[in-house]
Write a protein that holds these residues in place. Sequence first.
Motif, short mmCIF file in Angstrom:
data_model
loop_
_atom_site.label_atom_id
_atom_site.label_comp_id
_atom_site.label_asym_id
_atom_site.label_seq_id
_atom_site.Cartn_x
_atom_site.Cartn_y
_atom_site.Cartn_z
N TYR A 13 52.62 43.26 29.64
CA TYR A 13 53.70 42.27 29.73
C TYR A 13 53.29 41.15 28.78
O TYR A 13 52.43 40.35 29.13
CB TYR A 13 53.82 41.71 31.14
N SER A 37 43.71 46.32 44.92
CA SER A 37 43.98 44.97 45.41
C SER A 37 45.22 44.40 44.72
O SER A 37 45.79 45.01 43.81
CB SER A 37 42.76 44.09 45.16
N GLY A 39 47.63 42.74 42.33
CA GLY A 39 47.61 42.56 40.88
C GLY A 39 46.87 43.64 40.12
O GLY A 39 46.71 43.56 38.91
N ALA A 40 46.42 44.69 40.81
CA ALA A 40 45.67 45.77 40.15
C ALA A 40 46.54 46.56 39.17
O ALA A 40 46.02 47.18 38.23
CB ALA A 40 45.08 46.71 41.20
N GLY A 41 47.86 46.54 39.41
CA GLY A 41 48.77 47.27 38.51
C GLY A 41 49.52 48.40 39.20
O GLY A 41 50.17 49.21 38.53
P1 ATP Z 1 50.86 43.67 44.17
O1 ATP Z 1 50.30 44.46 45.26
O2 ATP Z 1 50.59 42.20 44.28
O3 ATP Z 1 52.30 43.97 43.85
P2 ATP Z 1 50.10 45.38 41.99
O4 ATP Z 1 48.83 46.12 42.09
O5 ATP Z 1 51.36 46.10 42.29
O6 ATP Z 1 50.01 44.07 42.88
P3 ATP Z 1 51.39 44.61 39.55
O7 ATP Z 1 52.51 43.92 40.28
O8 ATP Z 1 51.67 45.89 38.91
O9 ATP Z 1 50.15 44.78 40.54
O10 ATP Z 1 50.79 43.59 38.49
C1 ATP Z 1 49.76 43.94 37.55
C2 ATP Z 1 49.52 42.75 36.61
O11 ATP Z 1 50.66 42.55 35.79
C3 ATP Z 1 49.26 41.42 37.31
O12 ATP Z 1 48.34 40.71 36.54
C4 ATP Z 1 50.62 40.75 37.28
O13 ATP Z 1 50.48 39.35 37.30
C5 ATP Z 1 51.17 41.24 35.96
N1 ATP Z 1 52.66 41.35 35.97
C6 ATP Z 1 53.39 42.13 36.80
N2 ATP Z 1 54.70 42.03 36.52
C7 ATP Z 1 54.79 41.15 35.48
C8 ATP Z 1 55.88 40.62 34.71
N3 ATP Z 1 57.14 40.98 34.94
N4 ATP Z 1 55.57 39.76 33.72
C9 ATP Z 1 54.30 39.40 33.46
N5 ATP Z 1 53.23 39.86 34.12
C10 ATP Z 1 53.47 40.72 35.12
#
Ligand code: ATP
Length: 235
Positions: A13, A37, A39-41
């Motif tokens: 992103y 955890s 923000g892992a993705g």
């Molecule tokens: P959660 O359980 O909090 O949803 P996750 O493991 O699903 O976490 P993601 O939401 O996929 O993690 O986020 C992965 C990384 O990408 C994080 O650093 C997040 O801040 C970033 N991120 C996610 N969506 C966006 C976006 N639309 N724009 C910018 N950064 C993003």
Amino acid sequence: MTTLTISDLHVSYGGVKALRGVSMHVEQGEMVALIGSNGAGKSTLLNALSNVVKRKSGEIVFEGRETKGMSPHSVSRAGLLHVPEGRQVLGDMSVYENLQVGLIARGKRNTIYTLDHVYELFPVLEERRDQIAGTLSGGQQQMLAIGRALMGGPHLLLLDEPSLGLSPLITDQVFDALKKLNAEGLTVLLVEQNAHRALEATSRAYVLDRGQIAFEGASEELAGNQAVIDSYLGA
Ligand code: ATP
């Protein structure tokens, strides 16, 4: 047969590298956990699979077909159905209407997931078929979101944090339904922050850490490895 193969997937992103070379696979009939955890993705990975977010590079092959360039709608029409985080039911429509919307993804494909099948799995949806979806409890909305995806005739169901915000009792009901679906043959990729629940329900698991796969193996083995759970999941 392999349902899904992901090879060296990168998603960014802007300057944020959310996925950095993820490779994994899901075999037909498996229920696989993807844990990690905040923000892992994890959500990014599911969104990349349904082409809601665009990948930077890498391959995604679903049932032998590379999905690059397909619209999110075409991906769901091919049988890759995604229940996003936060449920996202159509709040102003009835339970029944929400389930009918699910049919759009099915097209002309045959499926065992009829309306009766969904009602059998989640009897509360039949009891409340005329209720406006936005007035359902969180657990009922999660069941509806899963039911709607089933109406689309999934070959692979992606679930993003189905236990989020639900009580332990309702979470049990949702997980029981997922186990039943998997026992009937549905292939599932389950994203969860609740590692113990996810590992108990699945046979294989991947741990995602800062955009990379940090661990993969049998769920049972991972469940017994407290050191890995503590270091990657902060549990
Ligand atoms: P959660 O359980 O909090 O949803 P996750 O493991 O699903 O976490 P993601 O939401 O996929 O993690 O986020 C992965 C990384 O990408 C994080 O650093 C997040 O801040 C970033 N991120 C996610 N969506 C966006 C976006 N639309 N724009 C910018 N950064 C993003």
